[in-house]
Design an enzyme around this catalytic site. Sequence first.
Site, mmCIF file in Angstrom:
data_model
loop_
_atom_site.group_PDB
_atom_site.id
_atom_site.type_symbol
_atom_site.label_atom_id
_atom_site.label_comp_id
_atom_site.label_asym_id
_atom_site.label_seq_id
_atom_site.Cartn_x
_atom_site.Cartn_y
_atom_site.Cartn_z
ATOM 1 N N THR A 13 0.821 -1.220 0.000
ATOM 2 C CA THR A 13 0.000 0.000 0.000
ATOM 3 C C THR A 13 0.850 1.264 0.000
ATOM 4 O OG1 THR A 13 -1.823 -1.076 1.141
ATOM 5 C CG2 THR A 13 -1.681 1.285 1.426
ATOM 6 N N ASP A 58 1.554 -6.655 -4.468
ATOM 7 C CA ASP A 58 0.662 -6.628 -3.307
ATOM 8 C C ASP A 58 1.170 -7.788 -2.465
ATOM 9 O OD1 ASP A 58 -1.576 -7.472 -1.590
ATOM 10 O OD2 ASP A 58 -2.670 -5.909 -2.642
ATOM 11 N N SER A 59 1.407 -7.578 -1.190
ATOM 12 C CA SER A 59 2.103 -8.613 -0.408
ATOM 13 C C SER A 59 1.293 -9.895 -0.242
ATOM 14 C CB SER A 59 2.559 -8.072 0.944
ATOM 15 O OG SER A 59 1.490 -8.000 1.844
ATOM 16 N N THR A 161 2.951 -9.553 14.568
ATOM 17 C CA THR A 161 1.783 -10.097 13.878
ATOM 18 C C THR A 161 0.861 -8.937 13.520
ATOM 19 O OG1 THR A 161 0.093 -11.819 13.993
ATOM 20 C CG2 THR A 161 0.462 -10.595 16.015
#
Length: 336
Positions: A13, A58-59, A161
């Site tokens: 992003t 995009d990951s 996380t």
Amino acid sequence: MDKKICIIYTGGTIGMVPTENGYAPRKDYFRDILISSLNEEDDSLPDWDIIEFDPLLDSSNIDVTHWTKIGRAIAQRYDDYDGFVVLHGTDTMAYTASALSFSLENLSKPVIITGSQIPLCRVRSDAKDNILCSMIIAGEGVVNEVALFFGGKLYRGNRATKVSADDIAAFDSPNCPPLATAGIDIRYNYSALRKPGSGKLFLTELKQIPIAVLKFFPGMQFSLFENIMTESLSGIVLEAFGAGNIPSNDESLPDIIKKAFDKGTIVTVCSQCAKGSVSLGAYETSSSLKKAGAVSGYNMTTEAAVTKLYYLFSQDYPKEKIKAYMETDIRGEMDL
Ligand code: ASP
């Protein structure tokens, strides 16, 4: 700052622009917008170079080959820079941070992974603060490990996380205190930092290994999973309840796990709880896992457990050694 860092821009992003199909990365665009948003006159920033991945990702599309690509980009330039910043999408950032923490052995320079919830091109973007702080931390050289900077905090990469799809503070490391906090100053938590590696940097190129993650839920019909838990799976991470518990009223499960283990699958038990640790055998409902040969992931995140399996299997170690290493802290990823 008389230091030089390398920024590795993989996508996410942070550098995306609106398109008719939603936000997407744009080639050859980020460097200029980064330059225009940084105040180069400020001497608290290190000098920097930037490498842009092609294609930008995009990951959600990240896989093992990209972890090796990032690892190589760092290893090849390791002696030329004081530190590295990896710009990455937030969705799988914690997996990449964990993977790099295992694949880069003997780190004695900072590798800081960051991104943003709102693209740099937007006025309310969180990108600028995340990039600036990451650049400063990479230049300062206090950290000797893979760390993730987000929302004013620096986390150990293999403890982090993603906890929120909306909040600017999108990450946490529930089982490990932040390594640094960026308020008016960047304050390091020195006692939490890892010591620099003693030998030369060594990169393990990760291989595509057949791994699965299985999350328990009430009412689960174990027999349906028998077909996937075969010897063709090298590793499986079980996300069990609480301290590593599973339902004990269906006897087929321990048998399935035992069969998988006997055929060579490493079965690792993590907790569905973000905080706290697995303790196999503490309850009757986890003792069958222990007897079936499962290993405890203690308080490892699922991200760390999955990438540790990739790392250990990429070394071609025998099963017993992999099993032992899964229960050993090798990069600060778990407390025993
Ligand atoms: N889908 C994006 C990614 O992970 C989300 C983000 O960067 O925040 O690449």
